[in-house]
Design an enzyme around this catalytic site. Structure first.
Site, PDB file in Angstrom:
ATOM      1  N   LYS A  65       4.869   4.196  18.394  1.00 17.35           N
ATOM      2  CA  LYS A  65       4.601   5.839  18.059  1.00 17.35           C
ATOM      3  C   LYS A  65       5.040   6.904  19.131  1.00 17.35           C
ATOM      4  O   LYS A  65       5.688   7.521  19.016  1.00 17.35           O
ATOM      5  CB  LYS A  65       3.323   6.006  17.379  1.00 17.35           C
ATOM      6  CG  LYS A  65       3.318   5.259  16.044  1.00 17.35           C
ATOM      7  CD  LYS A  65       1.799   5.317  15.557  1.00 17.35           C
ATOM      8  CE  LYS A  65       1.597   4.868  14.107  1.00 17.35           C
ATOM      9  NZ  LYS A  65       0.089   4.812  13.733  1.00 17.35           N
ATOM     10  N   THR A  88       0.791  -1.226  -0.152  1.00 19.57           N
ATOM     11  CA  THR A  88       0.201   0.038   0.002  1.00 19.57           C
ATOM     12  C   THR A  88       0.757   1.242   0.013  1.00 19.57           C
ATOM     13  O   THR A  88       0.814   1.987  -1.050  1.00 19.57           O
ATOM     14  CB  THR A  88      -0.972   0.126   1.418  1.00 19.57           C
ATOM     15  OG1 THR A  88      -1.571  -1.165   1.395  1.00 19.57           O
ATOM     16  CG2 THR A  88      -1.946   1.269   1.074  1.00 19.57           C
ATOM     17  N   ASP A 134       0.754  -0.678  18.546  1.00 20.36           N
ATOM     18  CA  ASP A 134       1.218   0.411  17.527  1.00 20.36           C
ATOM     19  C   ASP A 134       1.325   1.775  17.966  1.00 20.36           C
ATOM     20  O   ASP A 134       2.291   2.611  17.888  1.00 20.36           O
ATOM     21  CB  ASP A 134       0.083   0.491  16.311  1.00 20.36           C
ATOM     22  CG  ASP A 134       0.080   1.367  15.337  1.00 20.36           C
ATOM     23  OD1 ASP A 134       0.992   1.071  14.467  1.00 20.36           O
ATOM     24  OD2 ASP A 134      -0.439   2.445  15.486  1.00 20.36           O
ATOM     25  N   VAL A 184       4.987   7.865  12.191  1.00 24.55           N
ATOM     26  CA  VAL A 184       4.423   8.319  13.138  1.00 24.55           C
ATOM     27  C   VAL A 184       3.474   9.371  12.548  1.00 24.55           C
ATOM     28  O   VAL A 184       3.757  10.527  11.795  1.00 24.55           O
ATOM     29  CB  VAL A 184       4.935   9.180  14.299  1.00 24.55           C
ATOM     30  CG1 VAL A 184       3.851   9.683  15.292  1.00 24.55           C
ATOM     31  CG2 VAL A 184       6.028   8.068  14.964  1.00 24.55           C
TER      32      VAL A 184
END
Lengths: 403, 403
Positions: free
Chosen positions: A199, A10, A195, A126
């Site tokens: 970050k 992607t 996740d 991020v």
């Protein structure tokens, strides 16, 4: 300048698209055209316009002196870490969107890039397309950063928004997120907060200049948030968001990933659906917020291309974006004094005295037709809360509150 | 690195304070300490800790080879323009918060700095402490910018917020803003939109790389906004904000400063009180928003110090932030098709047919107990609107709408 893209999923295909569509402005800003020479992927993409660029061996990139810059959009640690390291050691700028890689091996990769006098940039790791890492370093250069609190994961924000606005259960909202392609089949990294954890670790490392071990950050996801919690929040004119939080208090850095109850006046309250928002508080600046698409093909790819332009433009005078090998001491945010929202089984009337004895002055909230009640406490540490809640008994939920 | 501050008012003294309080982080990020050697001001500040630094003759700064960087926080054109130009010609970096100077003479000052290979930076001239100019140039480098819409003036935003939330009249809200020090005794630059005009001109010039003549930007302030308008807006779940708008459509740039009716779902809706918010739409990135304190001593000073750090750090490889002498052709935003909110005298019933004949399909809005009605039109140009409104007659207000 010839470039290679490692990983044509992607984001990687988005990078190719942005370079293609915006080639004029890219050339103008970078000072020279950036042309993709190789695309490294396991697949072959027969019939696609990039078919002729596809290669399967990283050696071709590492050993080709024409390649000056490499984009890593494979994700994960293996083999991204090894590939990126080899490219840097070969003197090629590397730009990545891979937060797992940056959180786990950033220190070493930043050091190698500095030694080689090249760029290793990771704005896209991020906040997707939201400019946050460079502003933290450059524009807020004169600030002592007191706090970074961010809604850093679009999937969980979508789920929490739907639970709150539509009254969906967690399971329903997750299922819908998966149908829409926001959440992966295995949604663990999102919903368990992993996740967000990586970050906030990266942002804290950039802000403090020290290495942050993300494994030391207390991390809680949203799987324990129920539609009952959302109902209370709505009743209080507030909303529950998953925050990555980093607070600098008296020089100590307190970290956490956890759901937080936020007031409607908080700038992060209005960050809904798949959007991300990052609040930065400076000692002089006060509060500033960065808002935008935290994920998605083109926004993230746009951030990668922004970094590519910087890498090419600055050449052998690379921007100093990163951190040293000095380790940051991580303090759990639960050691800070703060308010808590808590739900207890039983009735407010029956437990009013016990609550007052344990917590002192609190604000009671009751939703009709339930077998429970909630309180908003005064400021207290997590340990103080736990001790008080044990005295009352029947705790069903606790969420830190910014009200 | 020795510095001089020209103008020791609110911002100038804030710069001194930020450099003093954050000296460690400033030194770390700039690579060397930054010490203020002179403060240029007409006043003497007897008894103040900076008394010994105060000078009254710019020649001392221009002729002192020790001074490497000069901060201009005097405001206005005279004598700031002459002083800044002389400092640049003497090879000194200049950082300014002065939007009037940058909007009027930016092209020349940017050119001189480039010729001398030094920095001329002006992050603080737009959005106070909000990082916006550098992100536009660097982080969004890979983007074609399609739109910049900003709430760029805290004073007018405070006034409009109070009219909306408290039901105050324009005059009451302005008086209160003056009492709080948000608005000046002569509030013309704020309430007539002149301040916003200069800021959107600067942002557009940075985004397009071309000179923008701010005098060509159609500029309307908030003096014609009434509490009746605010009531309609609230009734429609919307709010009125003063926008500086810059839209890139098919390569043409459309500009305007005017009140706009914004929907509650718009990220700029939640920008209230004295805060600023700047929405940037990129062709790949989608929408991104920057939010924070748009004015105020320390936030603005913090942005100045951020620029000082960059100027010192980059030395004789200055950042390329600015624009060329090529002039941008300014198109009025009224040439774009958009919705309008409009109030007409008379009753909806009596004029319904006339409105339908003139405007086609519109949405009617009526507040009880008034001698008027309002409509939300379909998309049309300003000229089309004016022609249609003339046919209906009795127009009391028109405001572009983003609903």
């Amino acid at each position: 300048m010839k470039a290679a893209i490692m990983g044509y999923g992607t984001i990687g295909s988005g990078v190719y698209e942005v370079l293609d569509k915006n080639c004029k402005s890219v050339e103008k800003k970078a000072g020279e055209p950036i042309e993709v020479k190789y695309i490294l992927d396991l697949r072959k993409f027969p019939g696609s316009p990039v078919e002729k660029l596809v290669i399967h061996d990283v050696e071709q990139i590492v050993n080709d002196p024409e390649i000056g810059i490499v984009v890593e959009t494979m994700g994960g640690i293996k083999p991204a870490y090894e590939f990126v390291k080899r490219c840097l050691l070969a003197g090629k700028h590397v730009v990545t969107s891979n937060k797992a890689l940056v959180a786990a091996h950033g220190t070493e990769l930043i050091r190698i890039a500095a030694e080689k006098n090249i760029s290793f940039l990771f704005e896209a790791s991020v906040g997707g397309g939201i400019p946050i890492i460079r502003p933290l370093v450059e524009s807020l250069g004169g600030e002592e950063i007191l706090e970074i609190s961010g809604i850093l994961n679009g999937t969980t924000n979508y789920i929490l928004t739907k639970m709150s606005e539509e009254g969906w259960s967690f399971e329903e909202a997750l299922k819908r997120a998966q149908e829409l392609g926001y959440a992966e089949c295995n949604p663990e990294a999102d919903i368990e907060g992993y996740d967000t954890c990586r970050k906030i670790a990266i942002l804290t490392a950039v802000a403090t200049g020290k290495e942050v071990n993300y494994e030391e950050i207390p991390t809680q996801g949203i799987t324990k948030i129920t539609s009952m919690d959302s109902s209370y929040a709505a009743h209080m004119g507030a909303a529950i968001k998953l925050f990555g939080t980093s607070v600098n208090k008296d020089g100590k850095i307190y970290l956490e990933v956890a759901p937080v109850l936020v007031d409607a006046k908080d700038p992060l309250y209005a960050v809904t659906d798949v959007f991300n928002g990052i609040l930065v508080v400076g000692n002089m600046l006060g509060a500033s917020m960065f808002y935008g698409s935290g994920a998605g093909k083109l926004p993230t790819a746009s951030a990668v291309v922004g970094d590519m332009i910087s890498a090419v433009r600055f050449g052998d005078e690379p921007e100093k974006i990163g951190w040293s090998s000095e380790k940051l001491e991580v303090h759990p945010a639960a050691e800070l004094s703060r308010k808590y929202f808590a739900r207890f089984e039983g009735s407010e009337r029956a437990k009013k005295e016990a609550v007052a004895a344990a917590f002192g002055d609190v604000k009671f909230v009751t939703l009709e037709g339930t077998d429970e009640f909630a309180v908003l406490t005064g400021e207290m540490t997590g340990e103080e809360f736990d001790a008080a809640a044990a005295k009352v008994g029947g705790l069903r939920q606790k969420i830190a509150a910014r009200l």
